[in-house]
Scaffold this active site. Structure first.
Site, mmCIF file in Angstrom:
data_model
loop_
_atom_site.group_PDB
_atom_site.id
_atom_site.type_symbol
_atom_site.label_atom_id
_atom_site.label_comp_id
_atom_site.label_asym_id
_atom_site.label_seq_id
_atom_site.Cartn_x
_atom_site.Cartn_y
_atom_site.Cartn_z
ATOM 1 N N PRO A 268 0.854 -1.196 0.000
ATOM 2 C CA PRO A 268 0.000 0.000 0.000
ATOM 3 C C PRO A 268 0.886 1.242 0.000
ATOM 4 O O PRO A 268 1.271 1.750 1.041
ATOM 5 C CB PRO A 268 -0.789 -0.139 1.315
ATOM 6 N N ASP A 445 6.183 2.610 1.462
ATOM 7 C CA ASP A 445 5.235 1.609 1.944
ATOM 8 C C ASP A 445 4.579 2.151 3.208
ATOM 9 O O ASP A 445 5.241 2.323 4.233
ATOM 10 C CB ASP A 445 5.980 0.302 2.221
ATOM 11 N N HIS A 446 3.267 2.389 3.149
ATOM 12 C CA HIS A 446 2.572 3.001 4.275
ATOM 13 C C HIS A 446 2.473 2.067 5.478
ATOM 14 O O HIS A 446 2.114 2.501 6.581
ATOM 15 C CB HIS A 446 1.167 3.454 3.843
ATOM 16 N N ARG A 447 2.776 0.781 5.292
ATOM 17 C CA ARG A 447 2.781 -0.138 6.431
ATOM 18 C C ARG A 447 3.981 0.106 7.330
ATOM 19 O O ARG A 447 3.950 -0.205 8.526
ATOM 20 C CB ARG A 447 2.809 -1.591 5.936
ATOM 21 N N CYS A 449 5.829 3.167 7.601
ATOM 22 C CA CYS A 449 5.881 4.493 8.221
ATOM 23 C C CYS A 449 4.734 5.344 7.712
ATOM 24 O O CYS A 449 4.030 4.973 6.764
ATOM 25 C CB CYS A 449 7.218 5.172 7.937
#
Length: 475
Positions: A268, A445-447, A449
């Site tokens: 994501p 990758d928003h997972r 940070c």
């Protein structure tokens, strides 16, 4: 007659298949131990595969353009064992040069190490022929007695007979010698070798290239040439257009497709970007080049140095996400950075990486960028050089573009893109001026940070580009 079949060796780094680009020998040719017999292309690089057997080629398993699995039959060789006919070994008599010795630029054949009868132990991406000693020691060759005139004449006659033997594969072991011949337009099969047993050395290719009678090397067919469509499919049913050809998705293109699909499917991602005034950086680079034209680091190396400083402060952007057996995930952080950079080659986009980049200066990074880019474009980069990066730089500005939403190089968690540097109007101290502007874009990758970390990293790199002298003083 004893026929031995050599299978496609394990090419390392999890690679399970390779595309057969071209055969370097034909059925009926005589081959020596460690002589390259085929060029194959993996998802990582193009390499020449040496044969561990000496003898006569009986069968070639596969055609150019065919994909072979690791462990599948590659070539069958009649070794001549049991019929009283000795098979040639190691490219000539004992004492001849192995290809690694030839790569060291023309070592004296008389000073070369003795070659083992069943192989030299030379290694090609995790594969080695038998005979390599585990201790790594080399036996000192025995000093041969001086040859009499009669013996010298007999040796010369034997050399001439071997060199003129029909259907004899070119006695050349070193890939570097083959490349030199290709670059200089010399047909390697017409070159007379001056090494032991007719072994072709660098000096032989150079001499042949200087001769006006040097035969040109026929142009190799492109690996992924479009395949003519069958007559039944001359017209595409959906579009109504004629089908011009079909190109198999294989090799590097296949790996790129799989990696990009996996990245988009699993990660994501979010993207942040900023316009940056690179005027002072361009001026600094010009000053360094004026002072030391040979060793001045390029703009890419200087920006890479700033990126590494930013990753030291924001290490999550050079981490990795792993899924455990129970389905839970964890962030794996590393002590250091392997810096990858996108390199466009004739085979497609690859990502060489500078291992331990955080330990290098801007000059050290510049040297590695040039070295790895050249190896990648020539297809000689090893799997280790094309995998294992933890963060990637993508300089799409070289293609004349200002910005892009880059796709993260899975399994990494971030990628920084650099746009072209061009003159644009910019406000400086309340006044409109023409400055050197570029755009930096970070996909992350928003997972791993949130926007605060990504924005902090990007702003730190941008500030370094805008004020390089003050930042370099702290690096």
């Amino acid at each position: 007659m004893t026929v031995k079949t050599f299978t496609l060796p394990d090419l390392g780094e999890g690679l399970t298949e390779a595309e057969l680009v071209t055969w370097l020998v034909q059925v009926g040719d005589t081959v020596a131990v460690d002589q390259p017999i085929a060029e194959v292309e993996t998802a990582k690089s193009a390499v020449e595969v040496p044969c561990p057997f000496a003898g006569t080629v009986r069968q070639l398993h596969g055609a150019s353009g065919q994909t072979l699995d690791v462990g599948a039959p590659l070539i069958s060789v009649d070794t001549g064992a049991g019929d009283g006919v000795p098979a040639p070994q190691g490219g000539g008599p004992k004492g001849g040069q192995t290809y690694r010795e030839e790569e060291r630029a023309g070592a004296d054949p008389a000073a070369a190490a003795e070659t083992a009868e069943d192989g030299s132990g030379n290694v090609l991406i995790g594969y080695g022929t038998p005979g390599g000693g585990s201790s790594g020691r080399r036996r000192r060759p025995k000093k041969a007695p001086s040859a009499t005139p009669a013996q010298a004449a007999a040796t010369g006659a034997a050399h001439d007979a071997m060199a003129s033997a029909p259907r004899l594969a070119p006695t050349v072991i070193s890939p570097i010698v083959r490349k030199l011949a290709k670059d200089r337009g010399v047909d390697i099969s017409t070159v007379r070798g001056s090494g032991p047993g007719g072994l072709i050395l660098r000096r032989d290719v150079v001499t042949a290239a200087a001769s006006p009678e040097a035969a040109p090397v026929p142009a190799a067919a492109p690996v992924a040439a479009p395949v003519a469509a069958p007559a039944a499919e001359a017209v595409d049913a959906r579009t109504g257009l004629e089908v011009a050809g079909r190109v198999p998705v294989s090799g590097v293109r296949k790996v790129i497709a799989e990696a990009m699909t996996r990245s988009r499917t699993e990660i994501p991602e979010a993207t942040v970007w900023v316009d940056v005034d690179a005027t002072e950086l361009v001026e600094l680079r010009a000053a360094l080049k004026a002072r030391d034209p040979e060793n001045a680091p390029g703009l890419m190396a200087l920006i890479a140095r700033f990126v590494l400083a930013g990753l030291a402060r924001y290490p999550d952007l050079a981490a990795r996400i792993e899924t455990r057996e129970d389905g839970s995930q964890e962030i794996v952080r590393f002590d250091g950075v392997n810096l990858g950079f996108a390199a466009q080659t004739d085979r497609g986009l690859v990502v060489p990486n500078i291992r331990g980049a955080h330990r290098l200066s801007a000059r050290g990074l510049d040297a590695e960028l040039k070295r790895l880019a050249e190896r990648a474009r020539s297809g000689k980069a090893s799997p280790a050089e094309l995998s294992g990066s933890t963060f990637t730089l993508n300089n799409y500005g070289v293609f004349g573009t200002d910005g892009a939403a880059a796709i993260i190089n899975h399994p990494e968690v971030a990628i920084l893109g650099i746009g072209r540097i061009i003159d644009r109007p910019w406000v400086v101290d309340g006044q409109l001026a023409v400055r050197k502007l570029t755009q930096l874009s970070l996909a992350f990758d928003h997972r791993v940070c949130d926007g605060g970390v990504a924005g902090g990293f990007l702003r730190m790199v941008a500030d370094a580009v805008e004020n390089p002298v003050s930042v370099l003083a702290d690096l």
